[in-house]
Structures are given as structure tokens and as C-alpha cells.
Design a protein around this motif. Structure first.
Motif, PDB file in Angstrom:
ATOM      1  N   ASN A  81       0.869  -1.188   0.000  1.00 52.56           N
ATOM      2  CA  ASN A  81       0.000   0.000   0.000  1.00 52.56           C
ATOM      3  C   ASN A  81       0.899   1.229   0.000  1.00 52.56           C
ATOM      4  O   ASN A  81       1.758   1.353   0.871  1.00 52.56           O
ATOM      5  CB  ASN A  81      -0.826   0.047   1.283  1.00 52.56           C
ATOM      6  N   LEU A  88       1.366   5.046   0.654  1.00 53.05           N
ATOM      7  CA  LEU A  88       0.721   6.110   1.446  1.00 53.05           C
ATOM      8  C   LEU A  88       1.647   7.324   1.445  1.00 53.05           C
ATOM      9  O   LEU A  88       2.795   7.223   1.887  1.00 53.05           O
ATOM     10  CB  LEU A  88       0.508   5.568   2.873  1.00 53.05           C
ATOM     11  N   THR A 141      -3.462   5.848  10.005  1.00 55.01           N
ATOM     12  CA  THR A 141      -3.697   4.780   9.025  1.00 55.01           C
ATOM     13  C   THR A 141      -2.869   3.552   9.388  1.00 55.01           C
ATOM     14  O   THR A 141      -3.354   2.422   9.339  1.00 55.01           O
ATOM     15  CB  THR A 141      -3.336   5.275   7.604  1.00 55.01           C
ATOM     16  N   ASP A 143      -1.923   4.892  -3.197  1.00 56.12           N
ATOM     17  CA  ASP A 143      -3.218   4.356  -2.776  1.00 56.12           C
ATOM     18  C   ASP A 143      -3.910   5.280  -1.787  1.00 56.12           C
ATOM     19  O   ASP A 143      -5.133   5.331  -1.724  1.00 56.12           O
ATOM     20  CB  ASP A 143      -3.022   2.978  -2.119  1.00 56.12           C
ATOM     21  N   HIS A 144      -3.113   5.947  -0.950  1.00 57.17           N
ATOM     22  CA  HIS A 144      -3.684   6.820   0.086  1.00 57.17           C
ATOM     23  C   HIS A 144      -2.834   8.081   0.176  1.00 57.17           C
ATOM     24  O   HIS A 144      -1.617   8.032  -0.029  1.00 57.17           O
ATOM     25  CB  HIS A 144      -3.653   6.150   1.461  1.00 57.17           C
TER      26      HIS A 144
END
Ligand code: 13P
Ligand code: SF4
Length: 383
Positions: free
Chosen positions: A267, A269, A294, A283-284
């Protein structure tokens, strides 16, 4: 100074430090951890000062410093915390200059804010000077547009830029409330002049508020009229200042592709100070506090590549050993000005306070304080 405190230090950044450069460098691994004796001296000085002292630590600070912070946070949380401690006589700010200025603005006249090393500046904040911003505003006035424009400045700016925004009907924002601040600004006017981080402005406008890249123009303070025609200014909704963070600006779209290849299922971020193409591939996206929350909530065994300052990423990897947390880029890179605040400087500042000597006090003059507080209060009042 050394004679007063008994501390054998060369204090970098005192008055002028011609051998250093504000901004970022990548020296590889940091020097070894500070002398354990200094840890004890910091502890003792803190104990001696008791409730008279409140130490604030930004998440990008070194571990050797953050261990002495009474509160850690991103720049928004630290501004709130500084305002919430009227009883503390000394606020020692382990962060950078603009944060200490904001703390001085938000605290009472009796409170003294100390920045342990005056060379702890911010290259992004330095990219918008008061004269440059005034010149831009005059150009907007000449074009007959200034009365439609609301200036919004990121917290990462000097006190006089915040005061400029206060004086001209604008506000401050941080990476945790940029969307809310922009919503507010567009209720007050038709266009926003966003200072000094073009990336936070663009990412918020395009990815969160549904504007197009064509709604944004970039004002280059080094070119006549910002390098923009009157038509471009008339069409634009977001006038982005040409500033950026030297640390977050290092991440590239290739860094994201590369980490996805190296770590299947990772992921990604990233902080919104990263370039638009990096945020698009991630993704974030979120502020430092958001990144921490998170990861707190992430399931054990999940993999994360984080695009923000390395001190924080290393600390998160240590705090959550059940998650696979890595730095987004292969190159080791700290914010060199944040890193200026090291344990020797903190000990020097604290021991000086014990001796009754307030060193490296950050003070903002009354008029600037008044107008910067107007802009900061507009931010603190956002829903
Ligand atoms: P935040 O603390 O608002 O996340 O900003 C990051 C930063 O670059 C601080 O200098
Ligand atoms: Fe400035 Fe970037 Fe360092 Fe934050 S991380 S202090 S924005 S240079």
C-alpha cells in the motif's frame, strides 16, 4: 554560551551559520546517537524546569529529541497544543522556525518560545517572501482581480505571509484541513491564491474538490507578472505559488512503480506535499497525523511504503513491527533543517533556561502577530 552551561558545543545557526544551507541534503545515515550523558542532562534540566516548561515535538524530529517532547504532532496539532498551555512559561519548540513563530503568535505575551537551533528553517517557507507576495498582490490589483481572490497560506510559511493573509481576508491551512480551508475560501471569493506549496494546493483542488488541472495556474515569483497572462489569471480558480517541499518533492512516479515491483501487494501512502503525479499513483494520501492513524489501524502483516520524512517512517517501522513498513524511495533522505534540532542543542537550550537565560527566543512583532492570528484563528474556527 559554552562557558555558561558547561556544554562543549559549537552551536550551529547561532545568529548566522554561513557554512550551512537551509533545505535538504542526503547525508546517508545520521551520525551515531548522542552521548548518553546528554540524555541525563536533558532529563535533569527538564525536571528542574517542571511545569514552567512545555516541549513540543514535530513528528519529523530525531528520536533523541522526540523522547523529551511532552506532546508530539503535526503542525496543526502542535499549534493547537501551544495555544492550550497558557500556564507554561517556556515553550521549547522542537520543529522548524515557522512552527515556533506560530506558537509565539498563539501564546500569551508572558510566554517565551524557544527554537533550540536558529538554523532550523524550512526551504519551502523561504520560497515565498513578503516582498514577493506583495508584488503578486499588486499585480492582481492592477489586473482588477484582487477583490475576487482569497489568499490561503499553508502553515509552512513565515509569520508575515500569514499576516498578509489575515490582512487580506484570507486564512491559514495545514495538510490536515486544506480541503476545509479551501471550501471556506471559495465561499468568500471566486479565486484562491495558495501559498507557498503548489503541490498541496493542486492535490487538494484537483483530487479532493473536483477541479481540473486547467483550473490551476502557477505564479512564478521570479518572472514578471508571475509568468502569467491576464487571460490565464482571469480563467484560473487556483493561483498556486511556485513553492515546494525539498523533501517530499524527491518522491517520483518511478519511486511508486519501483516499490510496487519490489513489494507485491504494497500500500503506497504519501503526504500531500508530494508531486501530483506521485499522489495520483499512490493508494492513500494524508497529513502526518493521518499517516500515523492509518498505520495504527492497518492489519498485521500488511505492507506499506510511506512517502514522507524519514525520521517518522523509521519510527513507525519500529513502533509497528508486525507491519512491513518501508520508505517509498530507495534514497535515504531526512529533512536537514528539522534534523538541526539535535540533543546537544536541546540540552543547551534547556540548561540555559535553568540558568535563567532564554536563548534563541522566537518573537513576532505585535502588528504581524495581530494579523497572523486573524488568519490562524480563521483556520482554528473551521468546522
Ligand atoms: P504536517 O506536519 O502538517 O503534516 O506538515 C509536514 C511538514 O512538512 C512539516 O514541515
Ligand atoms: Fe520544510 Fe519540507 Fe522540511 Fe517540512 S519537511 S520543514 S516543508 S523542507
Amino acid at each position: 554560551m559554552a562557558a555558561q552551561t558547561g556544554l562543549p558545543l559549537y552551536v550551529l545557526g547561532r545568529d548566522a551559520d554561513p557554512h550551512s544551507e537551509k533545505g535538504v541534503d542526503c547525508p546517508g545515515e545520521l551520525p551515531p546517537a548522542s552521548d548518553p550523558e546528554l540524555v541525563e542532562r536533558a532529563r535533569k534540566a527538564k525536571e528542574a524546569l517542571g511545569d514552567r516548561l512545555f516541549v513540543l515535538g514535530h513528528h519529523y524530529q530525531r528520536d533523541e529529541v522526540i523522547q523529551f517532547a511532552d506532546v508530539t504532532g503535526d503542525s496543526f496539532k502542535l499549534a493547537q497544543q501551544a495555544a492550550a498551555r497558557p500556564g507554561a512559561e517556556f515553550i521549547v519548540f522542537c520543529g522548524v522556525h515557522f512552527m515556533a513563530e506560530s506558537a509565539d503568535i498563539l501564546t500569551t505575551d508572558a510566554q517565551k518560545v524557544v527554537l533550540p537551533d536558529l538554523a532550523a528553517g524550512c526551504s519551502m517557507a523561504d520560497m515565498a517572501t513578503f516582498d514577493q507576495v506583495e508584488e503578486c498582490w499588486e499585480a492582481l490589483e492592477d489586473a482588477g482581480l484582487a477583490d475576487q481572490v482569497i489568499p490561503v497560506t499553508y502553515m509552512n510559511s513565515s509569520a508575515d505571509i500569514k499576516a498578509f493573509c489575515g490582512r487580506n481576508g484570507g486564512a491559514v491551512c495545514t495538510s490536515s484541513n486544506a480541503r476545509r480551508a479551501l471550501d471556506w475560501a471559495f465561499e468568500q471569493g471566486r479565486k484562491v491564491l495558495f501559498l507557498p506549496d503548489q503541490h498541496l494546493g493542486r492535490n487538494t483542488a484537483v483530487l479532493e474538490m473536483g477541479m481540473s488541472l486547467d483550473d490551476c495556474v502557477v505564479w512564478n515569483p521570479h518572472r514578471p507578472d508571475g509568468g502569467l497572462s491576464r487571460e490565464q489569471l482571469e480563467r484560473a480558480r487556483m493561483i498556486l505559488w511556485r513553492g515546494h517541499c525539498s523533501v517530499h518533492g524527491r518522491f517520483t512516479a518511478e519511486s511508486v512503480d519501483d516499490v510496487r515491483e519490489r513489494i507485491p501487494g504494497v500500500n503506497v501512502l504519501v503526504h500531500p506535499e508530494c508531486r501530483h503525479e506521485v499522489v495520483l499513483k499512490a493508494d492513500h494520501v494524508g497529513s502526518t497525523e493521518h499517516i500515523i492513524k492509518t498505520l495504527e489501524a492497518a492489519p498485521a502483516g500488511s505492507s506499506w511504503a510511506i512517502g514522507t520524512e524519514l525520521n517518522l517512517v523509521k519510527r513507525l517501522a519500529q513502533t509497528f513491527p508486525d507491519k512491513n513498513i518501508s520508505f517509498l524511495d530507495r534514497t535515504v533522505c531526512y529533512c536537514s533543517t528539522m534534523n538541526r534540532i539535535d540533543l546537544p542543542h536541546l540540552v543547551w537550550a534547556l540548561e540555559s533556561l535553568v540558568l535563567g537565560d532564554v536563548v534563541n527566543q522566537i518573537t513576532v512583532d505585535a502588528d504581524t502577530t495581530h494579523w497572523a492570528k486573524v488568519a490562524l484563528d480563521r483556520m482554528l474556527a473551521l468546522p
